[in-house]
Design an enzyme around this catalytic site. Structure first.
Site, PDB file in Angstrom:
ATOM      1  N   PHE A 303       0.878  -1.175   0.000  1.00 18.33           N
ATOM      2  CA  PHE A 303       0.000   0.000   0.000  1.00 18.33           C
ATOM      3  C   PHE A 303       0.916   1.225   0.000  1.00 18.33           C
ATOM      4  CE2 PHE A 303      -4.267  -1.744   1.133  1.00 18.33           C
ATOM      5  CZ  PHE A 303      -3.915  -3.052   1.401  1.00 18.33           C
ATOM      6  N   ASP A 304       1.122   1.792  -1.170  1.00 17.37           N
ATOM      7  CA  ASP A 304       2.125   2.850  -1.267  1.00 17.37           C
ATOM      8  C   ASP A 304       1.683   4.164  -0.620  1.00 17.37           C
ATOM      9  OD1 ASP A 304       3.921   1.153  -2.402  1.00 17.37           O
ATOM     10  OD2 ASP A 304       3.583   1.795  -4.453  1.00 17.37           O
ATOM     11  N   GLY A 306      -0.892   4.215   2.201  1.00 17.42           N
ATOM     12  CA  GLY A 306      -1.184   3.961   3.613  1.00 17.42           C
ATOM     13  C   GLY A 306      -0.019   3.374   4.390  1.00 17.42           C
ATOM     14  N   GLU A 307       0.826   2.556   3.748  1.00 14.46           N
ATOM     15  CA  GLU A 307       1.965   1.965   4.452  1.00 14.46           C
ATOM     16  C   GLU A 307       3.238   2.803   4.295  1.00 14.46           C
ATOM     17  OE1 GLU A 307       0.855  -2.802   4.165  1.00 14.46           O
ATOM     18  OE2 GLU A 307       2.071  -1.907   2.601  1.00 14.46           O
ATOM     19  N   GLY A 311       3.714  10.472  -0.822  1.00 15.91           N
ATOM     20  CA  GLY A 311       4.072  11.881  -1.001  1.00 15.91           C
ATOM     21  C   GLY A 311       5.463  12.185  -0.476  1.00 15.91           C
ATOM     22  N   VAL A 385       8.874   4.657  -5.059  1.00 14.55           N
ATOM     23  CA  VAL A 385       8.606   3.837  -3.878  1.00 14.55           C
ATOM     24  C   VAL A 385       9.261   2.487  -4.141  1.00 14.55           C
ATOM     25  CG1 VAL A 385       6.863   3.004  -2.269  1.00 14.55           C
ATOM     26  CG2 VAL A 385       6.393   5.029  -3.640  1.00 14.55           C
ATOM     27  N   TYR A 388       9.590   0.750  -7.897  1.00 19.80           N
ATOM     28  CA  TYR A 388       8.692   1.394  -8.865  1.00 19.80           C
ATOM     29  C   TYR A 388       8.730   2.908  -8.771  1.00 19.80           C
ATOM     30  CZ  TYR A 388       5.917  -1.896 -11.600  1.00 19.80           C
ATOM     31  OH  TYR A 388       5.499  -2.784 -12.540  1.00 19.80           O
ATOM     32  N   ASP A 446     -14.170  14.513  -4.019  1.00 22.47           N
ATOM     33  CA  ASP A 446     -15.222  15.200  -3.272  1.00 22.47           C
ATOM     34  C   ASP A 446     -15.814  16.221  -4.239  1.00 22.47           C
ATOM     35  OD1 ASP A 446     -16.776  16.767  -1.639  1.00 22.47           O
ATOM     36  OD2 ASP A 446     -15.332  16.815   0.015  1.00 22.47           O
ATOM     37  N   HIS A 598      -0.843  -6.060 -14.469  1.00 21.45           N
ATOM     38  CA  HIS A 598       0.442  -6.067 -15.163  1.00 21.45           C
ATOM     39  C   HIS A 598       0.986  -7.488 -15.310  1.00 21.45           C
ATOM     40  CE1 HIS A 598       4.680  -4.006 -15.426  1.00 21.45           C
ATOM     41  NE2 HIS A 598       4.355  -4.658 -16.522  1.00 21.45           N
TER      42      HIS A 598
HETATM   43 NI    NI Z   1       3.716  -3.294 -12.740  1.00 24.22          NI
END
Ligand code: NI
Length: 654
Positions: A303-304, A306-307, A311, A385, A388, A446, A598
């Protein structure tokens, strides 16, 4: 231009990005109150936005901030709200980590892990069995742990793989030491277990795309320069609070450690009136679930947001490389893990670009020939991250459409390819595998189509059978179905039916009497492919539908919950929407899941050409006609003859 409440300078100030002095003041209070000590790490720090309902009512309050803290000596974790203006801590919640999940990964966990693993006899023995004795070449790759097993409950875990980096310049991803998983408790600083699942050969071939001696000198004969110039400068302006004005669009750009770019109060000019479209837009979560069920890899679901808080991994962008043209950069100000101020220079790139033909017609009857060029404002950032790299590009076009494009690139996660037509990975180089995986994003939109109270209709093409109403069998029509509650609004895309979601304001009508609206066009690619009983299905339930709609709640920001790290599942959207709240003509938030499935190609190795995923949000009965009739023809394509203007040739201008 009107002075609608959402566009007031006070509102912009309330929603602007973090300032360094706000971080310093907040940390001063947290230290004074004993919440931050020498062993505390600040996992997350960000603006805690004021409730939209009071803010838009003109009751602008002092800015508050949210900090997620971990004491690395005890593992105790806190979720804190602090108000520098009031010089006080507003609230403190201590996490019960087995139930609530844990605060995001902090940087020192990455560096710690290799040190700890390098000393472990069990791991050393596993490496020796594979003939790997030069420890200095062995990189230990810490990975978020997924769900804790029974004997891991309450611990803070990283699961680690090993890669061989032959020299300091070598690309380690080319040489996975597959089959060995090391489990590290990063608070206790100990290796809990080394599981030697299976002995697989370490792929030999290098992948050093960054080294001229490996690739050969760059040379592609015949490629001549392309230069983009705007001799009079760009057409946009940006103020200190990040408010951009461009070609009738107005939007506020902010940046958050977790979500990266956050856009507020997106509006577009219509005959002198600045009409709202979105109150807030961001990527609120993303997850990369891997589809190889091998025992050493089942937990791989990153989870890039939340974990890892993507940013915080924003790149500093360079002119001519990452963005071209007349570029304006904005720095990102964040807190570092020690509570200091950290500035990422040039984290956000803002520029405008030519976007091809906007509209065009040659009329056979009246002889007119017109064409207009489109252009778009691009607001983007790029993160790395782990292996990636992702670019997030928001596009605002002259015709009122908004598009998000995510660019995925970098190095695919590798494995040792077991051969024999293995069904869960591609072979990218001799013996080198790349497990199948998905990149699934949640855009939190939103909406504010001419006001906060909106409604969502599902619109799709409908086949009409031959019959009395359709005697020739050539008819087809459109169905429009109102999604009235949260449960009704959990939807799949269906491209075979051209399915899309119309967000309208039932109280505001266009000149033909229909509610004004915007349509969300999904790409309609696969949602999560994991089994409904799997851990990842429970932890990333947001990825199991393309659309969710919820009523606005200021605390409902992250679709997999606030503390995703080691969370057992069920948080966020599945929990909130169980109440099945009303969303018809209400202040609503759309959550759109999109992304890539992918199956890595040979051509994705050793560095992957950009692949893209995203969505489009387009006006639908929002304007009274094509809103771009006022766009001037480009200099050199005056619709000349028919209108009696002289034709301009290149070179005639001074
Ligand atoms: Ni991929």
């Amino acid at each position: 231009m009107n002075t609608a409440p959402h566009l007031s300078p006070d509102v912009a100030h309330a929603l602007a990005s973090l300032r360094g002095e706000e971080i310093d003041a907040s940390m001063g209070i947290l230290r004074r109150d004993g919440l931050v000590t020498a062993t505390t790490r600040v996992a997350y720090f960000g603006l805690y936005e004021q409730d939209k309902r009071t803010l838009l009512a003109g009751d602008v309050r002092a800015r508050r901030f949210r900090a997620m803290l971990i004491d690395m000596s005890s593992g105790v974790q806190h979720d804190v709200l602090v108000s520098p203006a009031e010089d006080r801590v507003i609230s403190v919640v201590q996490l019960d980590v087995a139930v609530d999940g844990q605060v995001p990964v902090v940087l020192e966990e990455f560096s710690l892990v290799e040190e700890i693993v390098h000393r472990d006899e069990r791991w050393l023995a596993a490496m020796r069995r594979r003939g790997l004795t030069d420890i200095s070449t062995l990189r230990v790759n810490p990975l978020s742990a997924g769900v804790a097993s029974a004997d891991e409950q309450g611990r803070r875990i990283q699961r680690c793989f090993t890669f061989v980096q032959k020299t300091p310049h070598d690309l380690g991803w080319a040489h996975p030491v597959d089959g060995v998983t090391v489990i590290v408790d990063v608070v206790a600083r100990e290796v809990l277990d080394v599981i030697d699942h299976v002995e697989l050969p370490v792929p030999e071939e290098d992948g050093n795309f960054h080294l001229p001696e490996w690739v050969g000198e760059p040379e592609r004969p015949g490629l001549r320069p392309i230069q983009i110039t705007q001799p009079q400068g760009p057409s946009f302006e940006i103020d200190d609070d990040g408010v951009i004005d461009w070609a009738g669009w107005r939007l506020q750009v902010g940046f958050d450690q977790r979500e990266g770019l956050v856009l507020h109060n997106v509006s577009i000019d219509d005959g002198g009136l600045q009409r709202p479209v979105l109150y807030r837009a961001s990527i609120a979560e993303m997850v990369v679930p891997y589809g190889d069920p091998a025992p050493q890899r089942w937990f791989q679901n990153f989870f890039d947001c939340g974990e890892y808080l993507l940013g915080g991994f924003a790149n500093s962008l360079e002119l001519g490389c990452d963005c071209v043209g007349e570029v304006t950069y904005v720095d990102a100000t964040l807190a570092d893990n020690d509570g200091g101020v950290r500035v990422i220079p040039q984290a956000i790139c803002i520029h405008e670009e030519d976007a091809g033909i906007l509209w065009k017609h040659f009329d056979n009857w009246n002889g007119s020939s017109d064409s207009r060029r489109n252009r778009r404002l691009v607001v983007s950032f790029f993160v790395t991250v782990g292996n990636y790299d992702y670019g997030f590009y928001w596009y605002f076009s002259l015709d009122g459409s908004i598009q998000l494009e995510v660019k995925a690139t970098g190095v695919v996660f590798t494995s040792s390819y077991p051969g024999g037509g293995y069904p869960y990975a591609s072979e990218l180089a001799p013996g080198l595998g790349a497990p199948f995986h998905q990149h699934l994003f949640s855009a939190r939109l939103d909406t504010m189509i001419d006001g906060v109270d909106n409604a969502v209709d599902e619109v799709e093409a409908v086949f009409v059978p031959r019959g009395p109403q359709n005697p020739t069998g050539t008819g087809f029509t459109q169905s429009v179905t109102r999604l009235r509650t949260e449960q009704e609004a959990q939807r799949f895309a269906d491209n075979a039916k051209n399915r899309a979601w119309l967000v309208s304001n039932p109280s505001v009508r266009n000149r033909l009497g229909a509610p004004v609206g915007y349509v969300l066009h999904p790409e309609g690619r696969p949602v999560l492919l994991a089994d409904a009983e799997s851990d990842i299905h429970k932890r990333a339930t947001f990825t199991t539908k393309h659309l969710w709609v919820t009523p606005y709640e200021p605390t409902e920001l992250y679709p997999a919950g606030d503390f995703v790290n080691m969370h057992p599942g069920g948080a966020g959207l599945p929990r909130w929407t169980a109440a099945d709240r009303d969303i018809d003509d209400a202040d609503i938030v759309l959550w759109h899941t999109f992304g890539l499935t992918h199956f890595p190609r040979i051509e994705d190795w050793p560095v992957m050409p950009v692949d893209t995923a995203g969505f489009v949000f387009k006006p639908y009965g929002f304007f009274g006609r094509n809103p771009t009739l006022d766009v001037p023809a480009s200099d050199h394509c005056a619709p000349a003859a028919a209108h009696g203007h002289a034709h301009h040739d290149h070179g005639e201008h001074p």
